[in-house]
Write a protein that holds these residues in place. Structure first.
Motif, short mmCIF file in Angstrom:
data_model
loop_
_atom_site.label_atom_id
_atom_site.label_comp_id
_atom_site.label_asym_id
_atom_site.label_seq_id
_atom_site.Cartn_x
_atom_site.Cartn_y
_atom_site.Cartn_z
N VAL A 8 0.94 -1.23 -0.14
CA VAL A 8 -0.09 -0.05 -0.03
C VAL A 8 0.88 1.23 -0.08
CG1 VAL A 8 -1.64 1.34 1.23
CG2 VAL A 8 -1.93 -1.08 0.82
N ARG A 9 0.58 2.18 -0.82
CA ARG A 9 1.10 3.56 -0.99
C ARG A 9 0.45 4.53 -0.19
NH1 ARG A 9 4.42 4.46 -5.80
NH2 ARG A 9 3.42 6.35 -5.42
N LEU A 10 1.29 5.43 0.48
CA LEU A 10 0.65 6.54 1.23
C LEU A 10 1.39 7.98 0.61
CD1 LEU A 10 -1.80 7.94 2.63
CD2 LEU A 10 -0.72 7.22 4.87
N ALA A 11 0.94 8.99 0.52
CA ALA A 11 1.75 10.22 0.23
C ALA A 11 2.07 10.71 1.53
CB ALA A 11 0.83 11.10 -0.72
N ILE A 12 3.20 10.88 2.02
CA ILE A 12 3.89 11.47 3.12
C ILE A 12 2.91 12.63 3.65
CG2 ILE A 12 5.59 12.60 4.36
CD1 ILE A 12 6.66 9.96 3.92
N GLY A 13 2.50 13.69 2.75
CA GLY A 13 1.97 14.80 3.17
C GLY A 13 0.48 14.35 3.87
N LYS A 14 -0.02 13.19 3.33
CA LYS A 14 -1.23 12.59 3.91
C LYS A 14 -1.28 12.15 5.15
CE LYS A 14 -3.48 13.85 0.12
NZ LYS A 14 -4.33 15.10 0.10
N LEU A 15 -0.30 11.51 5.44
CA LEU A 15 0.08 10.65 6.77
C LEU A 15 0.47 11.97 7.80
CD1 LEU A 15 0.44 8.44 8.44
CD2 LEU A 15 2.81 8.25 7.67
N ASP A 16 1.23 12.90 7.37
CA ASP A 16 1.57 14.08 8.18
C ASP A 16 0.33 14.76 8.68
OD1 ASP A 16 4.26 13.28 8.13
OD2 ASP A 16 4.64 14.80 6.80
N ALA A 17 -0.64 15.08 7.71
CA ALA A 17 -1.78 15.57 8.12
C ALA A 17 -2.64 14.78 9.16
CB ALA A 17 -2.64 15.95 6.84
N ALA A 18 -2.73 13.49 8.78
CA ALA A 18 -3.49 12.71 9.99
C ALA A 18 -2.76 12.75 11.28
CB ALA A 18 -3.54 11.34 9.13
N LYS A 19 -1.44 12.75 11.25
CA LYS A 19 -0.66 12.59 12.49
C LYS A 19 -1.20 14.01 13.19
CE LYS A 19 3.52 10.09 11.48
NZ LYS A 19 4.86 10.03 11.20
N THR A 20 -1.25 15.03 12.55
CA THR A 20 -1.53 16.29 13.14
C THR A 20 -2.81 16.38 13.72
OG1 THR A 20 0.17 17.48 11.52
CG2 THR A 20 -1.46 18.98 12.71
N GLN A 21 -3.95 15.76 12.99
CA GLN A 21 -5.14 15.75 13.54
C GLN A 21 -5.25 14.84 14.54
OE1 GLN A 21 -7.12 15.26 9.26
NE2 GLN A 21 -8.72 15.71 10.59
#
Ligand SMILES: [Zn+2]
Length: 255
Positions: A112-125
């Motif tokens: 599974v691939r996930l753009a880092i930016g999306k993961l970072d945003a989720a971590k912030t939330q």
């Protein structure tokens, strides 16, 4: 813990990566729209040193990747393996930082691939999502400490047995591990003839058989007896920090 049947079913529908399955429903929902499934082949290169890390890869099922450190004499030395208990690329830092090692697919399978930016945003939330990844980073660090010690003091035979067991834990009960002598030599940092000698010894002892491009385990208990305990130490730390995330050999578990 997920105990309700509907929750269990919901987790079962997720990609077969234990870290993704460990997330609670709300956290998984934060990243689910951005997950893309891809099929990786052995030797696919995910990152070279210095490359900008923009994507996190989650190995699924039998998928396995290797962190290799290139050396000045042209040899790559394997440090740690990551399978469905984890992910590679930008786990700790925020994205767009350069990769330090080479990251190569060892066993193919779904990723599974996930753009880092999306993961970072989720971590912030979500602090709880951030917590799962922080805990995973701690486990990965433990793996690296153990690998440093293992490479320094354990024999080639012990490391070979350890490696095959750790690969088997991801094949869900199959005794066939897709590994050539050449690959074994690379991951142990020894010459090909040395790797072949180790395999030959294990064959004579009735522990292994070889097939074209693969190793067949004939006696798991004997193989375990020959392995160092490094894998067990790492597994125990995973159990303390992220219970249930490290794959075991029990067939069908989490499948
Ligand atoms: Zn060891």
């Amino acid at each position: 813990m997920l105990t309700r049947p509907d929750a269990a079913a919901e987790v079962h529908d997720r990609p077969f990566n234990n870290l993704l399955r460990r997330l609670n429903r709300a956290d998984f929902a934060l990243i689910a729209p951005y997950l893309a499934m891809t099929q990786a082949q052995p030797n696919d290169l995910l990152y070279n040193p210095g490359a900008a890390v923009e994507t996190v890869y989650f190995p699924c099922g039998p998928g396995l990747v290797s962190y290799l450190v290139p050396n000045e004499d042209g040899r790559d030395v394997e440090t740690i393996l990551v399978g469905r208990e984890g992910a590679v690329g930008g786990i700790v830092s925020q994205g767009y930082l350069p990769a330090y090692t080479r990251i190569v697919v060892k066993f193919g399978g779904p990723f599974v691939r996930l753009a880092i930016g999306k993961l970072d945003a989720a971590k912030t939330q979500s602090p709880s999502l951030r917590n799962v990844f922080a805990r995973y980073a701690d486990c990965m660090l433990a793996q690296m400490f153990q690998s440093t010690a293992c490479n320094a003091i354990h024999s080639i035979e012990q490391r070979t047995a350890k490696w095959i067991i750790s690969a088997m834990e991801r094949t869900d009960g199959s005794d066939v591990v897709p590994l050539t002598h050449e690959q074994l030599a690379t991951l142990l940092g020894v010459g090909r003839s040395y790797a072949s000698r180790v395999i030959q010894t294990f064959k004579l002892e009735g522990v292994l058989q070889t097939r074209r491009g693969a190793i067949v385990v004939r006696d798991r208990d004997a193989l375990k007896m020959r392995a160092c305990l490094c894998n067990e130490s790492v597994k125990n730390h995973f159990e303390d920090v992220l219970r249930g995330v490290y794959p075991t050999e029990e067939p069908g578990r989490g499948a």
